[in-house]
Design a protein around this motif. Structure first.
Motif, mmCIF file in Angstrom:
data_model
loop_
_atom_site.group_PDB
_atom_site.id
_atom_site.type_symbol
_atom_site.label_atom_id
_atom_site.label_comp_id
_atom_site.label_asym_id
_atom_site.label_seq_id
_atom_site.Cartn_x
_atom_site.Cartn_y
_atom_site.Cartn_z
ATOM 1 N N GLY A 42 0.914 -1.466 -0.118
ATOM 2 C CA GLY A 42 -0.406 0.106 -0.102
ATOM 3 C C GLY A 42 0.896 1.345 -0.048
ATOM 4 N N ASP A 43 0.390 2.004 0.415
ATOM 5 C CA ASP A 43 1.242 3.528 1.281
ATOM 6 C C ASP A 43 2.253 3.873 2.293
ATOM 7 N N GLU A 44 3.074 2.989 2.412
ATOM 8 C CA GLU A 44 3.684 2.718 3.785
ATOM 9 C C GLU A 44 5.198 3.085 3.831
ATOM 10 N N GLU A 90 7.804 3.794 11.004
ATOM 11 C CA GLU A 90 6.832 3.697 9.988
ATOM 12 C C GLU A 90 6.470 5.288 9.533
ATOM 13 N N ALA A 91 5.359 5.451 8.316
ATOM 14 C CA ALA A 91 4.859 6.397 7.570
ATOM 15 C C ALA A 91 3.723 5.616 7.234
ATOM 16 N N GLU A 92 2.400 6.685 6.800
ATOM 17 C CA GLU A 92 1.388 6.384 5.965
ATOM 18 C C GLU A 92 1.097 6.955 5.136
ATOM 19 N N ARG A 93 1.091 7.127 3.520
ATOM 20 C CA ARG A 93 0.296 7.724 3.151
ATOM 21 C C ARG A 93 -0.265 9.001 3.834
ATOM 22 N N GLU A 94 -0.645 10.482 3.623
ATOM 23 C CA GLU A 94 -1.822 11.067 4.230
ATOM 24 C C GLU A 94 -2.985 10.453 3.182
#
Length: 151
Positions: A116-118, A146-150
Motif C-alpha cells: 500500500g502507501d507505507e 514507519e509512515a503512511e501516506r496522508e
C-alpha cells in the motif's frame, strides 16, 4: 531524549532531499512513490519506542529533492536533502540536514516501501554506521520510523 531532540533527529531521516544520481533511471520509481505527505505512525529512538501521543500529528513532506518534517503544531522541525541508491539491497538513503542555524550533518540509512502507501525509514545518527536491518536496538544510535501516506 527531549521531544525536540527526537524531532530534530526525525527530520534528519525524514526531511532530506531526494537527489537521484545523474542518468540513473532506477531511482525514479521510488522517488516518485515517496513524493507527497506522510503521517508518521510509529517510531523507535535508539531502542526506545516513541509514544504514540508524541508522534500524533507529525508529518513528513517529500517533494523534489527535499524532505521536511512538521510537528503537530505545523512547525518545521527538520529539513534535509537526500539521495537514494536502489542498486543496494536494502535501498540505501543518505540524508544531509538543511536546518537554519545548524551545521549540515549526514545520516546514513535504509528505506523500503511497504504494501500500500507505507514506508519504513531506518537510519543512524550522524557519525554512526548505516544500519543493515530495519531495527533500532536498545543502546544503538539508530532511529526507525514507519509512515503512511496522508489521505
Amino acid at each position: 531524549m527531549s521531544r525536540y531532540s527526537m524531532f530534530a533527529v526525525l527530520p534528519c531521516l525524514v526531511f532530506a532531499s531526494i537527489v537521484p544520481a545523474q542518468g540513473d533511471e532506477h531511482t525514479q520509481p521510488l522517488l516518485k512513490r515517496l513524493a507527497g505527505v506522510w503521517d508518521v505512525e510509529e517510531g523507535v529512538n535508539q531502542g526506545e519506542e516513541i509514544p504514540e501521543d508524541e508522534l500524533e500529528g507529525t508529518i513528513m513532506k517529500i517533494e523534489k529533492n527535499m524532505i521536511i518534517t512538521y510537528d503537530r503544531e505545523k512547525r518545521e522541525v527538520y529539513r534535509a536533502l537526500f539521495t537514494v541508491d536502489e542498486t543496494k539491497k536494502p535501498v540505501q538513503i543518505d540524508m544531509t540536514t538543511e536546518m537554519k542555524g545548524m551545521p549540515p550533518m549526514k545520516s546514513l540509512g535504509i528505506i523500503q516501501m511497504e504494501e500500500g502507501d507505507e514506508f519504513e525509514l531506518c537510519y543512524a545518527l550522524p557519525g554512526a554506521d548505516r544500519p543493515k536491518e530495519f531495527q533500532s536496538p536498545k543502546g544503538s544510535k539508530v532511529m526507525l520510523f514507519e509512515a503512511e501516506r496522508e489521505d
